[in-house]
Scaffold this motif. Structure first.
Motif, short mmCIF file in Angstrom:
data_model
loop_
_atom_site.label_atom_id
_atom_site.label_comp_id
_atom_site.label_asym_id
_atom_site.label_seq_id
_atom_site.Cartn_x
_atom_site.Cartn_y
_atom_site.Cartn_z
N GLU A 39 0.71 -1.15 -0.16
CA GLU A 39 0.18 0.00 0.09
C GLU A 39 0.99 1.21 -0.02
OE1 GLU A 39 -3.27 0.05 2.94
OE2 GLU A 39 -3.43 -2.10 2.74
N PHE A 40 2.27 0.99 0.37
CA PHE A 40 3.02 2.32 0.33
C PHE A 40 4.40 1.97 -0.40
CE2 PHE A 40 5.86 5.17 2.24
CZ PHE A 40 5.33 6.55 1.97
N PRO A 41 4.46 1.83 -1.76
CA PRO A 41 5.49 1.07 -2.49
C PRO A 41 6.46 2.20 -2.51
CG PRO A 41 3.75 1.75 -4.00
CD PRO A 41 3.25 2.18 -2.75
N PRO A 42 7.86 1.66 -2.48
CA PRO A 42 9.18 2.64 -2.60
C PRO A 42 9.18 3.33 -3.97
CG PRO A 42 9.73 0.34 -2.61
CD PRO A 42 8.00 0.16 -2.56
N GLY A 43 8.35 4.46 -4.23
CA GLY A 43 8.91 4.98 -5.42
C GLY A 43 8.00 6.39 -5.22
N ALA A 44 7.99 7.19 -6.36
CA ALA A 44 7.96 8.61 -6.17
C ALA A 44 6.38 8.84 -5.95
CB ALA A 44 7.87 9.21 -7.77
N GLU A 45 5.31 7.86 -6.32
CA GLU A 45 4.02 8.06 -6.00
C GLU A 45 3.83 8.21 -4.36
OE1 GLU A 45 4.65 3.69 -6.45
OE2 GLU A 45 5.29 5.28 -7.77
N SER A 46 4.67 7.51 -3.61
CA SER A 46 4.64 7.49 -2.05
C SER A 46 5.23 8.82 -1.59
CB SER A 46 5.27 6.35 -1.69
OG SER A 46 4.65 5.22 -1.94
N LEU A 47 5.91 9.44 -2.19
CA LEU A 47 6.43 10.63 -1.83
C LEU A 47 5.42 11.80 -1.80
CD1 LEU A 47 10.33 10.43 -2.63
CD2 LEU A 47 9.24 10.31 -0.50
N GLY A 48 4.80 12.04 -2.76
CA GLY A 48 3.81 13.20 -3.05
C GLY A 48 4.81 14.30 -3.73
N ALA A 49 4.36 15.29 -3.68
CA ALA A 49 5.02 16.52 -4.49
C ALA A 49 5.98 17.10 -3.31
CB ALA A 49 3.87 17.74 -4.77
N MET A 50 7.18 16.99 -3.59
CA MET A 50 8.34 17.56 -2.89
C MET A 50 9.01 18.59 -3.76
SD MET A 50 10.32 14.09 -1.56
CE MET A 50 11.57 15.04 -0.64
N GLU A 51 9.03 19.96 -3.26
CA GLU A 51 9.25 21.13 -3.85
C GLU A 51 10.75 21.12 -4.10
OE1 GLU A 51 7.50 24.49 -2.18
OE2 GLU A 51 5.59 23.74 -2.44
N SER A 52 11.68 20.90 -2.96
CA SER A 52 13.16 20.78 -2.79
C SER A 52 13.77 19.56 -3.31
CB SER A 52 13.52 21.07 -1.28
OG SER A 52 12.92 19.86 -0.75
N VAL A 53 13.02 18.77 -3.88
CA VAL A 53 13.85 17.38 -4.23
C VAL A 53 13.04 16.94 -5.62
CG1 VAL A 53 14.45 15.07 -3.68
CG2 VAL A 53 14.58 16.68 -2.03
N ASP A 54 13.77 16.66 -6.68
CA ASP A 54 13.59 16.13 -7.79
C ASP A 54 13.21 14.68 -7.57
OD1 ASP A 54 13.03 14.87 -10.50
OD2 ASP A 54 14.68 16.11 -11.32
N THR A 55 12.37 13.85 -7.60
CA THR A 55 12.18 12.58 -7.40
C THR A 55 13.12 11.71 -8.26
OG1 THR A 55 10.18 12.21 -8.89
CG2 THR A 55 9.95 12.71 -6.36
N LEU A 100 11.62 16.59 3.53
CA LEU A 100 10.27 16.38 2.84
C LEU A 100 9.34 17.44 3.37
CD1 LEU A 100 8.27 14.38 1.72
CD2 LEU A 100 8.04 13.43 3.68
N GLY A 101 9.80 18.26 4.39
CA GLY A 101 8.45 19.25 4.71
C GLY A 101 7.48 18.77 5.45
N ASP A 102 7.73 17.78 6.48
CA ASP A 102 6.83 17.13 7.09
C ASP A 102 7.23 17.61 8.65
OD1 ASP A 102 9.20 15.86 7.54
OD2 ASP A 102 8.44 13.84 7.49
N CYS A 103 7.28 18.90 8.94
CA CYS A 103 7.70 19.34 10.42
C CYS A 103 6.47 19.16 11.18
CB CYS A 103 8.33 20.69 10.48
SG CYS A 103 7.07 21.92 9.32
#
Length: 175
Positions: A39-55, A100-103
């Motif tokens: 349900e949470f695969p290791p890939g870009a789709e699990s990270l969502g939008a990250m402004e500071s990092v290119d997936t 990630l911006g998940d403070c």
């Protein structure tokens, strides 16, 4: 397939169980399956939008791999120095902000870490698992009940490194 011609599965790093008869042996040739959270695969789709990092600059590594490569504390990976789920006391300074911006989430963990035993009570699996499978218990606000979840230990890291992108561990703790 084990030396007896039957299917053996890894219980720990070297202890194996025969699926046919249930006996245990120490073996180096058994089949060890790593757990993957579908349900949470290791890939870009699990990270969502990250402004500071290119997936494209992100890869996923198992929790134990991060420390095997010398990340977290000193580079010594001798017995007793490998990854642990918990090592010593859980303290608020065990948590470091990543990219990630998940403070908002990390702040909740810091607050929880102020109460002795609170973080440990979330984990029903209470020690490092070489298969990468952990069971945690979280409260679901929608259903107003606790739920048990199986999670794996994949961590997003900067490509070519073992530097986690999200929360930065203090020492060799995976929690």
């Amino acid at each position: 397939i084990g030396t007896c011609g039957k299917l053996w599965l890894c219980v720990g790093s070297k202890l194996c169980c025969c699926l046919s008869c249930g006996c245990f042996r120490r073996m180096s040739c058994c089949i060890c399956f790593k757990f993957d959270d579908g349900e949470f695969p290791p890939g870009a789709e699990s990270l969502g939008a990250m402004e500071s990092v290119d997936t494209k600059d992100v890869e996923w590594k198992r929790g134990g791999e991060i420390f095997e490569a010398g990340r977290g504390g000193d580079a010594d990976t001798s017995e007793g120095q490998q990854a642990k789920l918990f090592a010593g006391k859980i303290e608020p300074n065990d948590i470091g902000q990543g990219q990630l911006g998940d403070c908002w989430l990390l702040t909740a963990f810091v607050c929880l870490a102020e109460s002795p035993g609170a973080i440990q009570s979330v984990f029903l699996t209470n020690e490092f698992n070489p298969r990468g499978r952990y069971v945690i218990k979280l409260f679901n606000g929608y259903t107003q009940s606790h739920e048990e979840l199986e999670i794996d230990d994949y961590v997003p890291v900067s490509k070519g490194t073992c530097e986690p992108l999200c929360a930065k561990p203090h020492g060799r703790e995976l929690w």
